[in-house]
Write a protein that holds these residues in place. Structure first.
Motif, PDB file in Angstrom:
ATOM      1  N   LEU A  22     -58.089 -67.021  72.139  1.00 31.45           N
ATOM      2  CA  LEU A  22     -57.093 -65.981  72.363  1.00 31.45           C
ATOM      3  C   LEU A  22     -55.820 -66.257  71.555  1.00 31.45           C
ATOM      4  O   LEU A  22     -55.211 -65.341  70.993  1.00 31.45           O
ATOM      5  N   VAL A  23     -55.415 -67.539  71.519  1.00 27.97           N
ATOM      6  CA  VAL A  23     -54.236 -67.926  70.726  1.00 27.97           C
ATOM      7  C   VAL A  23     -54.472 -67.628  69.253  1.00 27.97           C
ATOM      8  O   VAL A  23     -53.607 -67.085  68.555  1.00 27.97           O
ATOM      9  N   VAL A 164     -50.561 -73.013  73.499  1.00 27.29           N
ATOM     10  CA  VAL A 164     -49.643 -71.980  73.980  1.00 27.29           C
ATOM     11  C   VAL A 164     -48.240 -72.223  73.431  1.00 27.29           C
ATOM     12  O   VAL A 164     -47.531 -71.275  73.031  1.00 27.29           O
ATOM     13  N   LEU A 165     -47.814 -73.493  73.396  1.00 33.53           N
ATOM     14  CA  LEU A 165     -46.515 -73.835  72.801  1.00 33.53           C
ATOM     15  C   LEU A 165     -46.474 -73.430  71.332  1.00 33.53           C
ATOM     16  O   LEU A 165     -45.469 -72.858  70.853  1.00 33.53           O
ATOM     17  N   TYR A 166     -47.533 -73.720  70.611  1.00 29.62           N
ATOM     18  CA  TYR A 166     -47.615 -73.385  69.184  1.00 29.62           C
ATOM     19  C   TYR A 166     -47.459 -71.882  68.957  1.00 29.62           C
ATOM     20  O   TYR A 166     -46.650 -71.439  68.131  1.00 29.62           O
ATOM     21  N   LEU A 167     -48.218 -71.086  69.726  1.00 28.87           N
ATOM     22  CA  LEU A 167     -48.145 -69.640  69.579  1.00 28.87           C
ATOM     23  C   LEU A 167     -46.743 -69.120  69.896  1.00 28.87           C
ATOM     24  O   LEU A 167     -46.205 -68.268  69.180  1.00 28.87           O
ATOM     25  N   SER A 168     -46.147 -69.639  70.955  1.00 26.39           N
ATOM     26  CA  SER A 168     -44.808 -69.193  71.352  1.00 26.39           C
ATOM     27  C   SER A 168     -43.783 -69.471  70.256  1.00 26.39           C
ATOM     28  O   SER A 168     -42.931 -68.624  69.943  1.00 26.39           O
ATOM     29  N   GLN A 189     -46.198 -78.733  68.122  1.00 22.48           N
ATOM     30  CA  GLN A 189     -47.458 -78.799  68.857  1.00 22.48           C
ATOM     31  C   GLN A 189     -48.037 -80.212  68.829  1.00 22.48           C
ATOM     32  O   GLN A 189     -48.456 -80.756  69.861  1.00 22.48           O
ATOM     33  N   ALA A 190     -48.056 -80.824  67.641  1.00 23.63           N
ATOM     34  CA  ALA A 190     -48.609 -82.172  67.513  1.00 23.63           C
ATOM     35  C   ALA A 190     -47.809 -83.183  68.325  1.00 23.63           C
ATOM     36  O   ALA A 190     -48.377 -84.063  68.991  1.00 23.63           O
ATOM     37  N   GLY A 191     -46.470 -83.067  68.308  1.00 20.88           N
ATOM     38  CA  GLY A 191     -45.631 -83.982  69.088  1.00 20.88           C
ATOM     39  C   GLY A 191     -45.866 -83.842  70.576  1.00 20.88           C
ATOM     40  O   GLY A 191     -45.914 -84.841  71.307  1.00 20.88           O
ATOM     41  N   PHE A 192     -46.022 -82.611  71.028  1.00 20.32           N
ATOM     42  CA  PHE A 192     -46.285 -82.384  72.457  1.00 20.32           C
ATOM     43  C   PHE A 192     -47.613 -83.003  72.870  1.00 20.32           C
ATOM     44  O   PHE A 192     -47.700 -83.679  73.915  1.00 20.32           O
ATOM     45  N   VAL A 193     -48.656 -82.779  72.083  1.00 16.46           N
ATOM     46  CA  VAL A 193     -49.977 -83.318  72.426  1.00 16.46           C
ATOM     47  C   VAL A 193     -49.952 -84.837  72.462  1.00 16.46           C
ATOM     48  O   VAL A 193     -50.558 -85.469  73.340  1.00 16.46           O
TER      49      VAL A 193
END
Length: 502
Positions: A22-23, A164-168, A189-193
């Motif tokens: 979906l993203v 979801v963070l990446y898309l936002s 996104q990579a830092g969050f993961v």
């Protein structure tokens, strides 16, 4: 491992891939309308180019699943923690140095592959692609650790939140920052993961320290011996997708790269939906190997039956949906996207059927057939891709990729059946034959109707009619199938499991 745990991980993997799909749908539709197809091609090409440096990862993240599962099965939690910290610290240091040293070479490679009019954009996003690669490779070690301790559900949750963070961030930054916004979003996104993966694995392994700085020479030697096959696989994979995109850039242009990226990502979401649930077999087989090796063939056979049961209708359904997806996603019937999608759907279907054997060998720890598979894929991709490209341009490149995939997919499945004395007739399960013929016929019939009526009837109406016919023909067969009972029993067991248990 208890069946409910397998299903918990498999269900989360399914949710993960569904959200990712979906993203992806929302993101590419948005990017087509903001930065355009050529800049999508540039971003895809830059990411593929920087992935070349992953050879310095030494295959350590792949070995974490095997050895963390092994030591936890032997009740050696401290040793499992050493495996994870050693892999993370080694990858961070080695890959970081390699990226710094090779950055000038990456710049030159980008200059060669990207047309002059798009070079400024490519050079702008290159540092973000490099940084996100470094962060994500370290994060992969922690995610592999979660796989090893059989908590793929946590792994999936982290990836879903990252997507979801990446898309936002893409929606927020790209309209004002253009390509730079895409790069910043990827790094975030990579830092969050990475951070979420470390917090999750630390909550499950008390022996892990505050930061993954500890290093064990014995753990490194043990993993390196196993990981060398992953390393060879990684080198072979450099001859695959990066080569395909480089050839497409030269023989088909950046728009071909973008449409290939979209088509391949779409098919890979379907494949990932099926394969992600099957990846839980790696720690299961690793555990069985320590406790009862005789059960490995039975575990494989069950995984293959489930994979075949799910793959046939899934890939048939995506085939009939491809023209409608083009209308919805690209905004029109795009010949290149549709053609690439048809070719990739066929080859990835056969590759998906090889995944139970591939993951079983990974769990057993004998990777020579998996390695040979990747080497054949890489070599054939270079050979076929270039030859076909000179004859048919971008479509020839993708056709060469498809042929390479088919050649490589044969290796692990043929080797596993030979080694464990499994009949090749098992590759086409008797219980699924009617389901197969019906799925293919329904898909082909729906496409025939689409191409004969699309000039006079809206694509939405034709697709809904085809999907309805497909569902009525295939749905009852899936419901009556014995594998459906196995899956629903497992889901029911998961739902009835006491809360809070591992």
């Amino acid at each position: 491992m208890e069946k409910p745990n397998v299903f918990r991980n498999a269900i989360m993997a399914t949710i993960q891939v569904t959200v990712a799909g979906l993203v992806m749908l929302a993101m590419y539709r948005f990017l087509l309308g903001t930065i355009g197809v050529d800049k999508i091609g540039v971003w895809s090409l830059v990411l593929a180019t920087t992935s070349v440096t992953r050879i310095s990862e030494l295959g350590l993240s792949g070995s974490v699943v095997k050895f963390s599962a092994k030591y936890l099965a032997l009740h050696e939690e401290k040793r499992a923690a050493e495996v994870i910290e050693t892999a993370a610290s080694s990858v961070a240091l080695i890959l970081g140095l390699v990226l710094l040293l090779l950055y000038p070479a990456l710049t030159l490679l980008i200059d060669y592959l990207v047309p002059a009019n798009m070079l400024t954009d490519a050079q702008l996003v290159l540092p973000y692609a490099v940084m996100s690669l470094w962060l994500m490779v370290i994060a992969t070690v922690f995610l592999s650790g979660l796989d090893g301790i059989q908590r793929a559900d946590l792994r999936g949750l982290i990836i879903v939140c990252g997507q979801v963070l990446y898309l936002s961030m893409v929606y927020a930054l790209v309209p004002s920052e253009d390509m730079k916004g895409l790069g910043i979003s990827h790094v975030a996104q990579a830092g969050f993961v990475l951070l979420a993966g470390w917090v999750a694995i630390r909550s499950k392994l008390s022996w892990l320290g505050m930061l993954p700085y500890r290093w064990s020479s014995s753990a490194f030697r043990e993993m390196f011996g196993y990981a060398i096959n992953f390393q060879i696989n990684g080198i072979a994979q450099l001859l695959f997708e990066p080569t395909t995109k480089a050839l497409l850039s030269k023989f088909g242009g950046l728009s071909s790269v973008a449409y290939y990226e979209m088509a391949n990502r779409m098919i890979m979401q379907i494949r990932s939906l099926l394969v992600a649930a099957n990846q839980v077999v790696v720690p299961v087989v690793a555990s069985l190997l320590e406790k009862d090796p005789s059960r490995v063939p039975a575990a494989y056979r069950r995984c293959y039956e489930v994979m075949f049961y799910l793959s046939v209708p899934a890939y048939s359904l995506i085939l009939l949906a491809i023209p409608a997806i083009s209308e919805l996603w690209v905004g029109r019937y795009e010949f290149l996207f549709v053609t690439f999608s048809f070719i990739l759907t066929a080859c990835w279907f056969f590759n998906t059927l090889a995944s139970p054997a591939y993951f079983s060998y990974a769990g057993i720890g004998r990777l020579r057939w998996n390695t040979l598979s990747h080497l054949l894929m890489g070599a054939c991709n270079v050979l076929f891709g270039y030859i076909f490209a000179t004859m048919w341009g971008g479509i020839g490149v993708v056709s060469g990729t498809a042929c390479a995939l088919l050649v490589g997919s044969v290796v692990p499945i043929a080797a596993f059946h030979s080694e464990y004395k499994l009949a090749l007739t098992d590759l086409f399960p008797k219980e699924s034959r009617m389901l197969t013929f019906t799925s293919i016929a329904a898909s082909a019939g729906s496409l025939f109707v689409f191409y004969n009526m699309r000039e006079t009837v809206s694509w939405t109406a034709v697709f809904l009619m085809g999907a309805g016919i497909f569902s009525m023909a295939v749905g009852p067969l899936m419901w009556q199938h014995k594998t459906r009972s196995f899956l629903t029993d497992g889901i029911w067991a998961l739902c009835m499991k006491a809360p809070g248990s591992n």
